[in-house]
Design a protein around this motif. Structure first.
Motif, short mmCIF file in Angstrom:
data_model
loop_
_atom_site.label_atom_id
_atom_site.label_comp_id
_atom_site.label_asym_id
_atom_site.label_seq_id
_atom_site.Cartn_x
_atom_site.Cartn_y
_atom_site.Cartn_z
N GLY A 196 -1.07 2.25 -1.17
CA GLY A 196 -0.81 2.62 -2.57
C GLY A 196 -2.01 2.32 -3.43
N ALA A 197 -1.84 2.47 -4.74
CA ALA A 197 -2.93 2.20 -5.67
C ALA A 197 -3.35 0.73 -5.52
CB ALA A 197 -2.49 2.49 -7.10
N GLN A 213 -4.50 -1.82 -7.34
CA GLN A 213 -3.99 -2.90 -8.16
C GLN A 213 -2.51 -3.17 -7.88
OE1 GLN A 213 -6.37 -4.64 -9.84
NE2 GLN A 213 -4.66 -6.09 -9.75
N ALA A 214 -1.77 -2.10 -7.69
CA ALA A 214 -0.34 -2.26 -7.41
C ALA A 214 -0.13 -2.97 -6.07
CB ALA A 214 0.34 -0.89 -7.40
N VAL A 215 -0.97 -2.65 -5.09
CA VAL A 215 -0.86 -3.29 -3.78
C VAL A 215 -1.18 -4.79 -3.89
CG1 VAL A 215 -2.02 -3.46 -1.53
CG2 VAL A 215 -1.23 -1.24 -2.36
N LEU A 216 -2.25 -5.11 -4.62
CA LEU A 216 -2.63 -6.53 -4.75
C LEU A 216 -1.54 -7.30 -5.51
CD1 LEU A 216 -6.49 -6.23 -5.38
CD2 LEU A 216 -5.26 -6.58 -3.22
N ASN A 217 -0.95 -6.64 -6.51
CA ASN A 217 0.16 -7.29 -7.22
C ASN A 217 1.33 -7.55 -6.28
OD1 ASN A 217 -1.36 -7.14 -9.56
ND2 ASN A 217 -0.27 -5.34 -10.38
N ALA A 218 1.62 -6.57 -5.45
CA ALA A 218 2.75 -6.72 -4.51
C ALA A 218 2.47 -7.87 -3.54
CB ALA A 218 2.97 -5.42 -3.75
N ILE A 219 1.22 -7.99 -3.11
CA ILE A 219 0.87 -9.08 -2.18
C ILE A 219 1.02 -10.44 -2.87
CG2 ILE A 219 -1.08 -10.10 -0.90
CD1 ILE A 219 -1.84 -7.24 -0.04
N ASN A 220 0.54 -10.52 -4.11
CA ASN A 220 0.69 -11.78 -4.84
C ASN A 220 2.17 -12.13 -5.06
OD1 ASN A 220 -1.87 -12.89 -5.21
ND2 ASN A 220 -2.34 -11.41 -6.85
N ARG A 278 -3.73 -4.43 3.66
CA ARG A 278 -3.56 -3.08 3.12
C ARG A 278 -4.38 -2.10 3.92
NH1 ARG A 278 -7.67 -0.80 -0.18
NH2 ARG A 278 -9.28 -2.27 -0.81
N GLU A 279 -4.03 -0.82 3.82
CA GLU A 279 -4.83 0.19 4.49
C GLU A 279 -6.20 0.19 3.82
OE1 GLU A 279 -1.65 3.37 6.29
OE2 GLU A 279 -2.66 3.91 4.44
N PRO A 280 -7.26 -0.11 4.58
CA PRO A 280 -8.57 -0.21 3.95
C PRO A 280 -9.08 1.15 3.48
CG PRO A 280 -8.75 -0.50 6.32
CD PRO A 280 -7.30 -0.40 6.02
N THR A 281 -9.91 1.13 2.47
CA THR A 281 -10.46 2.37 1.90
C THR A 281 -11.97 2.24 1.77
OG1 THR A 281 -9.87 1.41 -0.24
CG2 THR A 281 -8.39 3.10 0.63
N PHE A 282 -12.59 1.73 2.85
CA PHE A 282 -14.06 1.61 2.84
C PHE A 282 -14.69 2.99 2.95
CE2 PHE A 282 -12.84 -2.53 4.75
CZ PHE A 282 -13.50 -3.37 3.87
N GLU A 283 -15.92 3.07 2.49
CA GLU A 283 -16.75 4.25 2.76
C GLU A 283 -17.10 4.25 4.24
OE1 GLU A 283 -18.23 6.61 0.60
OE2 GLU A 283 -16.72 5.81 -0.80
N VAL A 286 3.63 1.20 -1.91
CA VAL A 286 3.88 0.62 -3.23
C VAL A 286 3.76 1.74 -4.24
CG1 VAL A 286 3.16 -1.13 -4.88
CG2 VAL A 286 2.78 -1.50 -2.45
N VAL A 287 4.85 1.97 -4.97
CA VAL A 287 4.80 3.04 -5.96
C VAL A 287 4.57 2.44 -7.35
CG1 VAL A 287 6.02 4.92 -4.83
CG2 VAL A 287 7.33 3.05 -5.81
N THR A 288 3.78 3.15 -8.13
CA THR A 288 3.47 2.61 -9.45
C THR A 288 4.23 3.38 -10.53
OG1 THR A 288 1.47 3.91 -9.15
CG2 THR A 288 1.23 1.53 -9.19
#
Ligand code: TXA
Ligand code: MG
Length: 361
Positions: free
Chosen positions: A259-260, A262-269, A332-337, A359-361
């Motif tokens: 998911g987005a 910030q939303a993912v990091l919030n969910a983890i916290n 989380r699913e990584p989003t590296f270049e 995670v839906v925002t």
């Protein structure tokens, strides 16, 4: 020649560990390991991707020993490793002409080719299938071992079945001590995720497993190359049983978020804050993410800054969190270049046994 006694030397048979220089391996050690391979023994060795558990590919009973040591189901075929691209044609039949271009471009390196298997190759190597997977690794120790043994070397990743692959000799020992004859320890592997497996027996060719070779690089030679859909069950995984979802699993449950950011990091916290006092929580995330995570309330392991960092840290990270005794690993699913990101997402999805928390925002 330096031989280190394995840590639990009372376990029989003994697993001997030899330190070798990753660039210029001691020829005496390589000679010894090559003799062991020729005698049908099991030798773990480094490749540029992960450690492999090697045995001669030409002897069905040696190959059977690999399945036993790893507790790997006989339905999961094994890659044959060679040191000279011409050997490919001894192991296969009917290789299409394009294969020469692929091996010229990508070998030695992290690309495995699936082709029709030659008659004289033991069927158990390929789990009874009419095909064979072949790869030519670039690691000097792997190269020297295969060359000196003078036989193709069957080698799956050197871990117990369904556990995270081994990127150090310590990982190999942790899973296989007393179950194999020898380990060549040349330190951590450089790439850290396995080779890309490309099935050339299908039209169009199919990438069965994303890995160290970029799919975009393959597309320059194979514009119509397809990517395998995700397998969830052994039945669906018929063409490549090792591709089923449960794989690379630590003992802890892996909770994989999508998911987005910030939303993912919030969910983890939130997960960390809400966790029971008694529940040990692990976190495995890119370094920048960890700055926003409640690392006091969890065991945090960094995947580093780039896809390359993350590939080389992924399996070690899962294993180290297991050792800390965490019950759950949040990631989380990584989003590296970069192309390795596809392989990272694949391995984490499988470590999470295919369950992704959106995670839906
Ligand atoms: O980087 C790598 O590929 C490492 C190093 C040691 O070379 N090896 C490795 O082997 O990852 P393993 O056994 O852990 O994974 C090999 C994958 C499995 O998913 C298996 O199903 C697939 O390759 N495979 C092997 N032979 C095959 C065949 N004949 N047809 C289709 N898939 C095959
Ligand atoms: Mg494996």
């Amino acid at each position: 020649m330096r031989r280190l006694k394995s840590r639990f030397s009372s376990v029989s048979p003994q697993t001997d560990v030899y330190q070798v220089d990753p660039e210029t391996p001691d020829t005496n050690v390589i000679q010894l390991a090559a003799e062991a391979i020729r005698a049908g023994k099991l030798v773990a060795f480094p490749t540029e991707t992960v450690y492999g558990l090697g045995a001669t590919a030409l002897d069905a009973s040696a190959v059977a020993r690999i399945f036993d040591a790893k507790q790997r189901p006989a339905t999961d075929p094994i890659i044959a490793h060679i040191a000279d691209s011409g050997t490919l044609y001894d192991l296969t039949i009917d290789a299409p002409a394009i294969v020469k271009q692929l091996t010229d471009a990508f070998w030695p390196g992290p690309l495995t080719l699936v082709l029709q298997r030659a008659e004289h190759i033991p069927a158990n190597l390929s789990a009874g299938m009419p095909t064979i997977a072949v790869r030519m690794p670039t690691h000097p120790v792997a190269f020297a071992l295969i060359k000196t043994a003078g036989v193709p070397i069957a080698a799956p990743s050197a871990n117990l079945f369904s556990r995270p692959s081994a990127t150090t000799a310590e990982h190999v020992l942790a899973d296989l001590n007393g179950r194999i004859d020898m380990i060549l320890d040349a330190g951590p592997t450089s790439i850290g995720v396995e080779s890309t497996v490309l099935d050339m027996t299908q039209t169009p060719p199919i990438v069965l497993r994303p890995g160290g070779t970029a799919i975009t690089a393959l597309q320059q030679f194979l514009p119509d190359v397809q990517q395998q859909q995700r397998w969830h069950t052994p039945e669906q995984a018929g063409t490549s049983p090792g591709m089923m979802t449960k794989h690379y699993s630590p003992r802890a449950e892996v909770k994989l978020y999508r998911g987005a950011l910030q939303a993912v990091l919030n969910a983890i916290n939130t997960y960390i804050t809400d966790a029971d006092e008694s529940q040990e929580v692990g976190v495995l995330l890119p370094e920048v993410d960890l700055r926003q995570i409640d690392v006091e309330g969890s065991y945090a392991v960094s995947l580093g800054k780039t896809a390359e960092d993350a590939a080389s840290r992924l399996f070690a990270g899962l294993r180290s969190l297991d050792e800390l005794g965490v019950e759950v690993i949040l990631t989380r699913e990584p989003t590296f270049e970069g192309p390795l990101n596809t392989a990272l997402v694949d391995r984490l999805q499988r470590a999470a046994e295919g369950r992704v928390t959106s995670v839906v925002t």
